[in-house]
Design a protein around this motif. Structure first.
Motif, PDB file in Angstrom:
ATOM      1  N   VAL A 280      41.405 -14.057  34.737  1.00 22.49           N
ATOM      2  CA  VAL A 280      41.122 -13.374  33.467  1.00 22.49           C
ATOM      3  C   VAL A 280      41.429 -11.880  33.543  1.00 22.49           C
ATOM      4  CG1 VAL A 280      39.406 -15.042  32.714  1.00 22.49           C
ATOM      5  CG2 VAL A 280      38.685 -13.115  34.120  1.00 22.49           C
ATOM      6  N   MET A 281      41.380 -11.322  34.756  1.00 22.63           N
ATOM      7  CA  MET A 281      41.615  -9.885  34.897  1.00 22.63           C
ATOM      8  C   MET A 281      43.079  -9.515  34.663  1.00 22.63           C
ATOM      9  SD  MET A 281      42.759  -7.208  36.959  1.00 22.63           S
ATOM     10  CE  MET A 281      42.776  -7.674  38.696  1.00 22.63           C
ATOM     11  N   ILE A 282      44.009 -10.323  35.164  1.00 20.47           N
ATOM     12  CA  ILE A 282      45.429  -9.997  35.020  1.00 20.47           C
ATOM     13  C   ILE A 282      45.864  -9.993  33.553  1.00 20.47           C
ATOM     14  CG2 ILE A 282      47.765 -10.850  35.483  1.00 20.47           C
ATOM     15  CD1 ILE A 282      46.875 -11.533  38.290  1.00 20.47           C
ATOM     16  N   PRO A 283      45.539 -11.032  32.757  1.00 17.59           N
ATOM     17  CA  PRO A 283      45.901 -10.946  31.327  1.00 17.59           C
ATOM     18  C   PRO A 283      45.249  -9.757  30.619  1.00 17.59           C
ATOM     19  CG  PRO A 283      45.329 -13.204  31.917  1.00 17.59           C
ATOM     20  CD  PRO A 283      44.953 -12.351  33.086  1.00 17.59           C
ATOM     21  N   THR A 284      44.008  -9.445  30.998  1.00 18.80           N
ATOM     22  CA  THR A 284      43.336  -8.295  30.383  1.00 18.80           C
ATOM     23  C   THR A 284      44.048  -6.999  30.749  1.00 18.80           C
ATOM     24  OG1 THR A 284      41.235  -9.472  30.565  1.00 18.80           O
ATOM     25  CG2 THR A 284      41.125  -7.120  30.100  1.00 18.80           C
ATOM     26  N   ALA A 285      44.390  -6.838  32.033  1.00 19.91           N
ATOM     27  CA  ALA A 285      45.112  -5.645  32.473  1.00 19.91           C
ATOM     28  C   ALA A 285      46.462  -5.540  31.776  1.00 19.91           C
ATOM     29  CB  ALA A 285      45.297  -5.674  33.997  1.00 19.91           C
ATOM     30  N   ALA A 286      47.139  -6.674  31.609  1.00 22.10           N
ATOM     31  CA  ALA A 286      48.445  -6.668  30.932  1.00 22.10           C
ATOM     32  C   ALA A 286      48.314  -6.157  29.502  1.00 22.10           C
ATOM     33  CB  ALA A 286      49.042  -8.075  30.948  1.00 22.10           C
ATOM     34  N   MET A 287      47.308  -6.632  28.781  1.00 22.24           N
ATOM     35  CA  MET A 287      47.117  -6.185  27.399  1.00 22.24           C
ATOM     36  C   MET A 287      46.709  -4.720  27.337  1.00 22.24           C
ATOM     37  SD  MET A 287      45.445  -9.427  25.345  1.00 22.24           S
ATOM     38  CE  MET A 287      44.266  -9.940  26.605  1.00 22.24           C
ATOM     39  N   ILE A 288      45.877  -4.281  28.271  1.00 17.48           N
ATOM     40  CA  ILE A 288      45.476  -2.866  28.301  1.00 17.48           C
ATOM     41  C   ILE A 288      46.682  -1.980  28.607  1.00 17.48           C
ATOM     42  CG2 ILE A 288      44.099  -1.158  29.545  1.00 17.48           C
ATOM     43  CD1 ILE A 288      41.974  -3.347  29.904  1.00 17.48           C
ATOM     44  N   GLY A 289      47.503  -2.383  29.575  1.00 13.18           N
ATOM     45  CA  GLY A 289      48.704  -1.613  29.895  1.00 13.18           C
ATOM     46  C   GLY A 289      49.647  -1.532  28.720  1.00 13.18           C
ATOM     47  N   ALA A 290      49.855  -2.655  28.029  1.00 10.91           N
ATOM     48  CA  ALA A 290      50.715  -2.660  26.847  1.00 10.91           C
ATOM     49  C   ALA A 290      50.150  -1.759  25.752  1.00 10.91           C
ATOM     50  CB  ALA A 290      50.870  -4.092  26.328  1.00 10.91           C
ATOM     51  N   LEU A 291      48.834  -1.808  25.557  1.00 10.56           N
ATOM     52  CA  LEU A 291      48.188  -0.989  24.531  1.00 10.56           C
ATOM     53  C   LEU A 291      48.313   0.497  24.847  1.00 10.56           C
ATOM     54  CD1 LEU A 291      46.381  -0.700  22.011  1.00 10.56           C
ATOM     55  CD2 LEU A 291      44.398  -0.997  23.522  1.00 10.56           C
TER      56      LEU A 291
END
Length: 331
Positions: A280-291
């Motif tokens: 769950v952390m990797i998808p969350t980090a991906a969305m935060i980085g994109a944002l």
């Protein structure tokens, strides 16, 4: 699970909101209704040109690059067990940047006119990033790789590659020098659909491979003794994961330039929001980085409009205070 789904929904809504806002803002302001009309095919040719040929490609690139750098940082922090690990700090971005600058230098001013150049840049970036990663891993090896040695060697490699970059920049003609300087500060200003199509396949290929290794990353973060006791071949696994992190960083740097701190900040924020489980952390980090990168790109385009500043500078302004906070907090 409910909390995680809620966080995912909030992040998706924030990305969507910033995306819509960024479509409207720029040297030419386009009203929301005009944006909708243009997407429906009833807008003006001028609005269609601005939206489809200038704004949309760079916004999609921002999403891809932000995702790639965030996931790369998450991998590096896990395999090194060091909260300060980041593709920029460890020198991987500098290695990828050196590969691209060497390409620019030896081809000189004609590189922008070469057909398919956008598809060559990730290859040169990969070679440079892999070279940096190989040197870091080799020099940090001493009966294994410790987190502190990996970080210190990475900082040294970063400084060395940066010095080499400066040498080649000083030998460039003025046009190539300015192009390389802006690009090295993090730049997606000239992004086109060619760069998007060159980057997208790498992300589509690499991100699922990383997610397949999520359970392994959970074990690696516990430390080498625990990983060995659970049947993990630590060094082989670390090298495989390092290659995935390097390839993600290389693909991102090839089109977005050397953007620092994004791979450091996004995984930290994600860990605080959803915990350390990589599923769950990797998808969350991906969305935060994109944002973060999408928001930074919007600021870079508008804060000094009609002039622009490199998006990497905005990311550094946002990320440097958090890095200093982590540095002071780390014992």
């Amino acid at each position: 699970m409910k909390r995680t789904v809620f966080i995912y929904a909030v992040l998706v809504l924030l990305i969507f909101g910033v995306f819509l806002l960024s479509l409207q803002m720029g040297t030419m302001t386009i009203a929301p209704l005009e944006v909708l009309r243009t997407f429906m095919g009833s807008g003006t040719e001028e609005h269609a040109l601005v939206l489809f040929e200038f704004r949309l490609p760079r916004m999609v690139i921002a999403l891809l690059v932000g995702t790639g750098l965030a996931i790369s940082g998450a991998i590096l922090q896990s395999i090194s067990r060091n909260e300060l690990a980041d593709p920029g700090i460890l020198g991987i971005n500098a290695g990828a940047g050196l590969g691209v600058v060497l390409f620019i230098y030896f081809v000189q001013g004609s590189y922008t006119a070469l057909g398919g150049t956008a598809f060559f840049l990730p290859i040169f970036a990969f070679v440079g990033a892999l070279t940096a990663a190989f040197l870091i891993y080799t020099l940090a090896w001493k009966k294994g790789v410790t987190p502190i040695r990996l970080l210190l060697v990475g900082i040294g490699i970063n400084a060395g590659f940066t010095a080499i970059l400066i040498v080649f920049q000083l030998r460039m003609n003025p046009n190539d020098f300015m192009q390389a300087t802006v690009w090295l500060n993090g730049d997606i200003w000239g992004a086109t659909w060619h760069e998007t199509l060159a980057t997208l396949p790498w992300m589509v290929l690499l991100i699922p491979l990383v997610m397949m290794q999520a359970k392994t990353l959970n074990v690696m973060r516990l430390g080498d003794p625990s990983a060995v006791s659970l049947g993990i071949k630590v060094e082989r696994t670390r090298r495989r994961l390092l290659v995935l992190a390097v390839m993600l960083a290389g693909a991102s740097v090839a089109v977005g330039g050397a953007i620092s701190f994004l791979g450091l900040v996004a995984p930290h924020i994600a860990r605080r929001m959803v915990g350390p489980r990589h599923q769950v952390m990797i998808p969350t980090a991906a969305m935060i980085g994109a944002l973060i990168l999408l928001f930074s790109d919007m600021i870079s385009r508008n804060i000094l409009s009609p002039s622009e500043i490199p998006v990497g500078i905005v990311v550094a302004i946002l990320g440097a205070p958090y890095f200093l906070y982590l540095l002071m907090k780390t014992p």
